[in-house]
Structures are given as structure tokens and as C-alpha cells.
Write an enzyme that holds these catalytic residues in place. Sequence first.
Site, PDB file in Angstrom:
ATOM      1  CD  GLU A 164       7.943   4.702  -9.940  1.00 17.35           C
ATOM      2  OE1 GLU A 164       7.057   4.671  -9.073  1.00 17.35           O
ATOM      3  OE2 GLU A 164       7.822   4.164 -11.043  1.00 17.35           O
ATOM      4  CD  GLU A 167      11.760   6.853  -4.933  1.00 16.79           C
ATOM      5  OE1 GLU A 167      10.795   7.046  -5.711  1.00 16.79           O
ATOM      6  OE2 GLU A 167      11.612   6.429  -3.778  1.00 16.79           O
ATOM      7  CB  CYS A 184       1.485   4.241  -9.847  1.00 11.70           C
ATOM      8  SG  CYS A 184       2.325   3.092 -10.870  1.00 11.70           S
ATOM      9  CB  SER A 204       8.612   4.321  -5.857  1.00 12.71           C
ATOM     10  OG  SER A 204       8.446   5.701  -6.095  1.00 12.71           O
ATOM     11  CE  LYS A 243      -5.035   4.838  -8.988  1.00 10.77           C
ATOM     12  NZ  LYS A 243      -3.779   5.421  -8.525  1.00 10.77           N
ATOM     13  CD  GLU A 246      -3.722   6.301  -4.866  1.00 11.18           C
ATOM     14  OE1 GLU A 246      -4.445   6.222  -5.885  1.00 11.18           O
ATOM     15  OE2 GLU A 246      -2.497   6.314  -4.925  1.00 11.18           O
ATOM     16  CD  GLU A 251      -1.336   8.218   3.809  1.00  8.32           C
ATOM     17  OE1 GLU A 251      -2.145   8.387   4.740  1.00  8.32           O
ATOM     18  OE2 GLU A 251      -1.141   7.118   3.273  1.00  8.32           O
ATOM     19  CB  CYS A 388      -5.264   0.565 -15.485  1.00  8.23           C
ATOM     20  SG  CYS A 388      -4.026   1.046 -14.277  1.00  8.23           S
TER      21      CYS A 388
END
Length: 466
Positions: A164, A167, A184, A204, A243, A246, A251, A388
Site C-alpha cells: 500500500e 501504491e 483493510c 487502495s 471479516k 470478507e 474474488e 479494531c
Amino acid sequence: MTPNIDPIIHIDEELCTGCRRCAAVCPVDAIIGEAGTPQKIDAHRCVVCGQCVQTCAAYAAESEPALTSRAEKLRQRGQLSSVREPLFAAYSTGHALELKEALADPKRYKVVQCAPVIRVSLAEEFGLPFGTLTPGKMAAALRLLNFDRVYDTNFGADVTIMEEGSELIGRVMSGERLPMFTSCCPAWVKHAETAAPHVLDHLSSCKSPMQMVGALVKTYSAELDGVAPADILSVAVMPCTCKKFEAGRDEMNVDGLREVDMVITTRELAQLIKDKGIDFMNLPDEPFDSPLGKYSGAGTIFGATGGVMEAAIRTGYELVTHESIPNLQLDFIRGDEGIRTATVQIGDLELKVAIVAGLKYVSSILEQVSDGTCPYHFIEVMACPEGCVSGGGQPKLLLETQRKAAYQARKSSIYRHDSNQKVRKSHENPAIIKLYKDFLGEPLGHTSHHLLHTKFFSRSVKGELK
Ligand code: SF4
Ligand code: SF4
């Protein structure tokens, strides 16, 4: 391609009193219903953050004959029959029962990773004070649960910074697709896909640290251990209910295999440890396994709001200036719920950054991006109030004052853990240096793109949301 994933957050209509405490904490107004009547969740709008699950205080009286039995409710919720705590009206789908069965399968090679904050919150479930740091006991408990490899999401956080950070530098140099948002937090990503698809190009392209570790478990680590990727059960312990969502996205696979097969929350790990009769308090400390268990201090602070930004600046500063960053502890980035902004001098560059702690605060920034007035280069968004540490899968606390004290203690503990690490920058983690030398090549290279980056998709429904 729009992933199709079953709802993870539920409200038990038999137990809901209609108090709407959950609606007060929902950052996206996804809870629908009249006060005093059972509530429903708009699954499309819901970002699966689990804040409603943390807040709900209505639970089943065991002696109430009109209700579905406790045993049946536990089964429906995917929870172990040994769970003793009350069953609240708002809950998330559990995977402890399924994991317990999978851990008994001798044919699977069982690998686990733990998010940065699990080590500062798990002990609360065993009566220790808020924020008690127990990475060694956690690793020991996971081995007793039958995991073959105990790895760490912090390693993935270090990889995320390499990818990241590179990037961001590329985008700042070219001036393209700025501001860049972090990707994230899966609840933030789902919100962007649902309510603000116009910013998806600004996210990102990095997968989250959890998915990065999952991808490396089924490739790099499988190769090192001489195990067939298809035989690996890849498990993640997370503070976050989203999560689970996710990990199930279409994908998120590597060469046709799921990167993370199963996600359990902090609370579910505590339930598994209790179920197995493990004496957590008296476990001797054990280390994580190599190489995906080695992390820097930068990897560990991902668990607190501003942590991703602070870790990225530690590395970005040195990649751009080729000099050591003068101060590793970036206090201006640390804080509580809300928005914080700063300008950071990196060589000749004045990097403008913003941290959004709590999804309800993101709308003003999204409007700025829409009308082209957003002044920032880099924006960290975390859906939960303080990152978190306050995730929906963390130990449940019913009093607001307790919650605040717990978040504060968990954050302090994370920062203490960072300052006690010998290596505090992601690019100086020897296991990361070796990963790039032996396997990935370079950040944003061909292998990184294949394994560690992804695309996001609009979930917007015309006319429903702007
Ligand atoms: S789910 Fe819980 S917090 Fe929400 S209205 Fe029902 S009882 Fe109240
Ligand atoms: S999980 Fe989060 S977004 Fe979904 S209903 Fe609950 S509080 Fe709202």
C-alpha cells in the site's frame, strides 16, 4: 461480479424488545422497525460491523417455555453447546462449532492467523483486566486446539504496508486517483461499494492483511512446508464480524482455493478454549511459527485507529527520503473516535492525511471527493468507533463506561507492544525482506498483483441509496 453472501448479522425476533439501542449505534441506519416491536436488518445497507451485536442487552430467560430452546438456538447460531453466556437478541453467525469439527480432522493441515488486537482482548474473557497482553498464551492455546501452524495477521499488516505504501507513493508522484483510501477494513469497503461507488477507484487495491496472509498460507508457506494447498484449512481469528463476510467474497481466492476458509471472532476463540478445558491463565508463553508469525511494531498497531496510517508513514518516509524517520511515535495520528487530520513533511512532499475513526464520520469526506474539494492524499477509514479494538466480535461489554475503559486499555497495550519490539518498521522486518527476496520479487510486482491485490465492485441499487 457482485458476491452473494448470506447475512451474518441477525436479530432474533423472539428475543428483541424493540428498544432500538442497536439502531442508535448503527452507522448506516440499517436497523428497521417501530420502537417496542422486533427489529429487522436491511442486509443490503448493513456493513456487518457488529456494533449492534455489541450493544444489544436483551437476552433469553432460560425458564421461558414459549421460546425456542437454548440448545436449539445455540445450534441455529453455529455456537458450541458448552457456551454458558446469555443468548442476546442481536447476534452474528458463529463458526466455532464447524471449526471444532474441522480441527478434529487428521487429513487437514490446519493453519491459523490472529489479528493484532486478539492478543490484547482475549484475556478479558478469562477474567484478566482490560487490555492484558497475552500473545504467548494465545499461541500456546491455539496449538492445544490442534493447529499445525500458528501464524499472525501482523505479518500481513507488514506486507500491506509494503504494497500500500508503494501504491501511495506511485499515486502521489503521478497525481492519479487521489485521495487514496485504505482498504483493510471490510465494513468500510462494503459501505463504499454500496453507498459510494464513485470512490471505488480511490480505494487502495490491496487486499486486507487477513486475506494477504491467507493467500500466502496457500502458496508461499504451503511450498515451505511441503503441503498441498488443497489440504490446508486456513483459519483467521478476528475482532470483526465483517471479516466473515470478507473471507466469503468470490474474488478472495488464490488459484481457485479460498484464501481464508473460516473466520472466528475473539469471543468464539475464547469459547473454543473453554470448551476444550484449557487452563488459559496458567499456559506457558509460546512463540508464533516462522515465517508468517514474525512481525514488526508497525504491524501490531494496525489494531488501533490511525495505526495503518502511522505504519505507512514510518515506511513511506524512509522509502521516499532514504533517511531514518526522526520520530517513530506519531502522536498526532493517535486518538479516539472521530476525524483527525495532519500534514506530514516527507522530504519535499507535504503529505496531507486524514483518519476517520467510525463509519458515521465518513460522509463529509465522501462529499468532498464527489465535488473535487478533498484536500487529502491519504485517508484511513475504520468502520468501528476506535478501530479494531472496538470491533463487533470483541468481548462483549454492556456498560458504555466499561466499553470506553476497555478501548483505552486495549489501545495502550497495543502501543506498548509496538514500543517493545526490536523492529518497528514493516520494511525492516527480516521475514518480510526474505519474503520479497525469495517469493514476491518486489512490491506491486507480478506475483504481488496476482496474490495480494483485488478489485472492488459497486453494490449500489438504483434509487435506493445515493
Ligand atoms: S436487537 Fe437488541 S438492541 Fe436492537 S432493538 Fe432488539 S433488543 Fe434492542
Ligand atoms: S452490523 Fe453494523 S451496519 Fe449492520 S445492522 Fe448492525 S450496526 Fe448496523
